[in-house]
Motif scaffolding. Structure first.
Motif, PDB file in Angstrom:
ATOM      1  N   SER A  16       0.818  -1.210   0.000  1.00 15.83           N
ATOM      2  CA  SER A  16       0.000   0.000   0.000  1.00 15.83           C
ATOM      3  C   SER A  16       0.847   1.253   0.000  1.00 15.83           C
ATOM      4  O   SER A  16       0.435   2.296  -0.520  1.00 15.83           O
ATOM      5  N   VAL A  17       2.033   1.182   0.560  1.00 16.33           N
ATOM      6  CA  VAL A  17       2.913   2.340   0.622  1.00 16.33           C
ATOM      7  C   VAL A  17       3.918   2.334  -0.519  1.00 16.33           C
ATOM      8  O   VAL A  17       4.113   3.347  -1.201  1.00 16.33           O
ATOM      9  N   SER A  18       4.557   1.201  -0.757  1.00 19.50           N
ATOM     10  CA  SER A  18       5.602   1.156  -1.785  1.00 19.50           C
ATOM     11  C   SER A  18       5.035   1.366  -3.187  1.00 19.50           C
ATOM     12  O   SER A  18       5.720   1.903  -4.061  1.00 19.50           O
ATOM     13  N   ALA A  19       3.782   0.973  -3.426  1.00 16.94           N
ATOM     14  CA  ALA A  19       3.180   1.178  -4.748  1.00 16.94           C
ATOM     15  C   ALA A  19       2.845   2.638  -5.001  1.00 16.94           C
ATOM     16  O   ALA A  19       2.655   3.046  -6.148  1.00 16.94           O
ATOM     17  N   LEU A  20       2.765   3.431  -3.943  1.00 17.11           N
ATOM     18  CA  LEU A  20       2.459   4.855  -4.118  1.00 17.11           C
ATOM     19  C   LEU A  20       3.613   5.617  -4.764  1.00 17.11           C
ATOM     20  O   LEU A  20       3.385   6.666  -5.380  1.00 17.11           O
ATOM     21  N   ASP A  21       4.822   5.136  -4.598  1.00 15.63           N
ATOM     22  CA  ASP A  21       5.976   5.865  -5.132  1.00 15.63           C
ATOM     23  C   ASP A  21       5.859   6.127  -6.629  1.00 15.63           C
ATOM     24  O   ASP A  21       6.063   7.261  -7.066  1.00 15.63           O
ATOM     25  N   PRO A  22       5.531   5.117  -7.456  1.00 17.73           N
ATOM     26  CA  PRO A  22       5.350   5.425  -8.877  1.00 17.73           C
ATOM     27  C   PRO A  22       3.953   5.931  -9.220  1.00 17.73           C
ATOM     28  O   PRO A  22       3.778   6.635 -10.212  1.00 17.73           O
ATOM     29  N   LEU A  23       2.925   5.570  -8.410  1.00 18.30           N
ATOM     30  CA  LEU A  23       1.557   5.912  -8.766  1.00 18.30           C
ATOM     31  C   LEU A  23       1.181   7.354  -8.444  1.00 18.30           C
ATOM     32  O   LEU A  23       0.554   8.038  -9.255  1.00 18.30           O
ATOM     33  N   ASN A  56       9.221  -6.525  -1.447  1.00 17.73           N
ATOM     34  CA  ASN A  56       8.042  -5.687  -1.613  1.00 17.73           C
ATOM     35  C   ASN A  56       8.372  -4.409  -2.368  1.00 17.73           C
ATOM     36  O   ASN A  56       7.669  -4.026  -3.311  1.00 17.73           O
ATOM     37  N   TYR A  57       9.457  -3.744  -1.988  1.00 17.11           N
ATOM     38  CA  TYR A  57       9.828  -2.493  -2.648  1.00 17.11           C
ATOM     39  C   TYR A  57      10.407  -2.733  -4.046  1.00 17.11           C
ATOM     40  O   TYR A  57      10.545  -1.786  -4.816  1.00 17.11           O
ATOM     41  N   LEU A  58      10.743  -3.965  -4.359  1.00 21.80           N
ATOM     42  CA  LEU A  58      11.152  -4.316  -5.726  1.00 21.80           C
ATOM     43  C   LEU A  58       9.942  -4.610  -6.599  1.00 21.80           C
ATOM     44  O   LEU A  58       9.847  -4.126  -7.736  1.00 21.80           O
ATOM     45  N   LEU A  59       8.986  -5.397  -6.076  1.00 21.06           N
ATOM     46  CA  LEU A  59       7.880  -5.882  -6.888  1.00 21.06           C
ATOM     47  C   LEU A  59       6.733  -4.885  -6.995  1.00 21.06           C
ATOM     48  O   LEU A  59       6.123  -4.749  -8.065  1.00 21.06           O
ATOM     49  N   ALA A  60       6.414  -4.213  -5.887  1.00 17.57           N
ATOM     50  CA  ALA A  60       5.230  -3.345  -5.878  1.00 17.57           C
ATOM     51  C   ALA A  60       5.313  -2.202  -6.890  1.00 17.57           C
ATOM     52  O   ALA A  60       4.341  -1.970  -7.623  1.00 17.57           O
ATOM     53  N   PRO A  61       6.426  -1.464  -6.982  1.00 21.67           N
ATOM     54  CA  PRO A  61       6.476  -0.403  -8.001  1.00 21.67           C
ATOM     55  C   PRO A  61       6.364  -0.928  -9.426  1.00 21.67           C
ATOM     56  O   PRO A  61       5.713  -0.305 -10.274  1.00 21.67           O
ATOM     57  N   VAL A  62       6.977  -2.090  -9.685  1.00 23.33           N
ATOM     58  CA  VAL A  62       6.879  -2.673 -11.030  1.00 23.33           C
ATOM     59  C   VAL A  62       5.439  -3.072 -11.335  1.00 23.33           C
ATOM     60  O   VAL A  62       4.903  -2.792 -12.425  1.00 23.33           O
ATOM     61  N   LEU A  63       4.782  -3.723 -10.360  1.00 26.90           N
ATOM     62  CA  LEU A  63       3.400  -4.147 -10.546  1.00 26.90           C
ATOM     63  C   LEU A  63       2.475  -2.942 -10.714  1.00 26.90           C
ATOM     64  O   LEU A  63       1.610  -2.926 -11.607  1.00 26.90           O
TER      65      LEU A  63
END
Length: 211
Positions: free
Chosen positions: A11-18, A140-147
């Protein structure tokens, strides 16, 4: 448990690119880069302030319940983003602050539960706990931004938020495994405490009365 730790922090790491791209498309007038960076301040402030509190709460309530609530809350907060009014950028403060609190709960409970697993199934070498947990967070911080980036490019930013919320909600049943382990640990701890010899601080009094 490492899988839960990996998914829970998405929920947090995916926010970096989104967040930057979504904010520039969603809000009118378009927020500056400085404003977008400042939007992260409530998240990290909430994490810094509330994490010590969650450490105390974990001793009073089952960790699996806290983690379950945190996962549901994380999914709900992610769903808030697409519905923030286009003219109210600073309304992001509320969901970002909430995500900071949730992140604190997840970090505290996952480390606690990983240590509990180590006590029950292996030797009490807690360095392994921190190593595995850090590997899960790194994954998590590797996969979440890519996903998140892939979903945003394929379906749009709003659908990326929806997909992330669904992924967090789907991981909730995994807490039932943790519930069983924590319950077994409590039973073992209670039986150990019942069979424990008297404390050494009472030994002089016990010896004196026996004489």
């Amino acid at each position: 448990m490492a899988t839960v730790a990996c998914v829970a922090n998405m929920s947090v790491s995916a926010l970096d690119p989104l967040l930057p791209e979504w904010a520039t498309e969603h809000f009118s007038p378009e927020p500056s880069e400085w404003n977008i960076g400042l939007a992260y301040l409530p998240l990290f402030a909430a994490y810094f302030i509330t994490t010590p509190v969650w450490g105390c709460v974990t001793h009073r309530y089952p960790a699996w319940i806290l983690l379950l609530v945190a996962l549901f809350a994380s999914a709900a907060l992610i769903l808030v983003f697409p519905f923030v009014p286009a003219g109210s950028f600073w309304l992001l403060v509320a969901p970002m602050f909430g995500l900071g609190m949730v992140m604190g709960v997840i970090d505290v409970t996952t480390y606690y539960i990983m240590a509990l697993f180590m006590d029950r199934r292996h030797s009490s070498t807690y360095g392994n706990v921190y190593a595995i947990s850090d590997m899960a967070f790194s994954a998590n911080y590797l996969l979440a931004p890519v996903l998140a980036t892939g979903l945003a490019q394929a379906f749009g930013n709003d659908y990326a938020f929806y997909s992330l919320a669904i992924l967090l909600a789907v991981s909730v049943p995994l807490t039932l495994i943790i519930r069983h382990e924590e319950k077994q640990h409590k039973v073992t701890s209670d039986s150990t405490a019942a069979n424990r010899p008297p404390s050494s601080s009472l030994a002089p009094f016990l010896i004196y009365t026996s004489v």
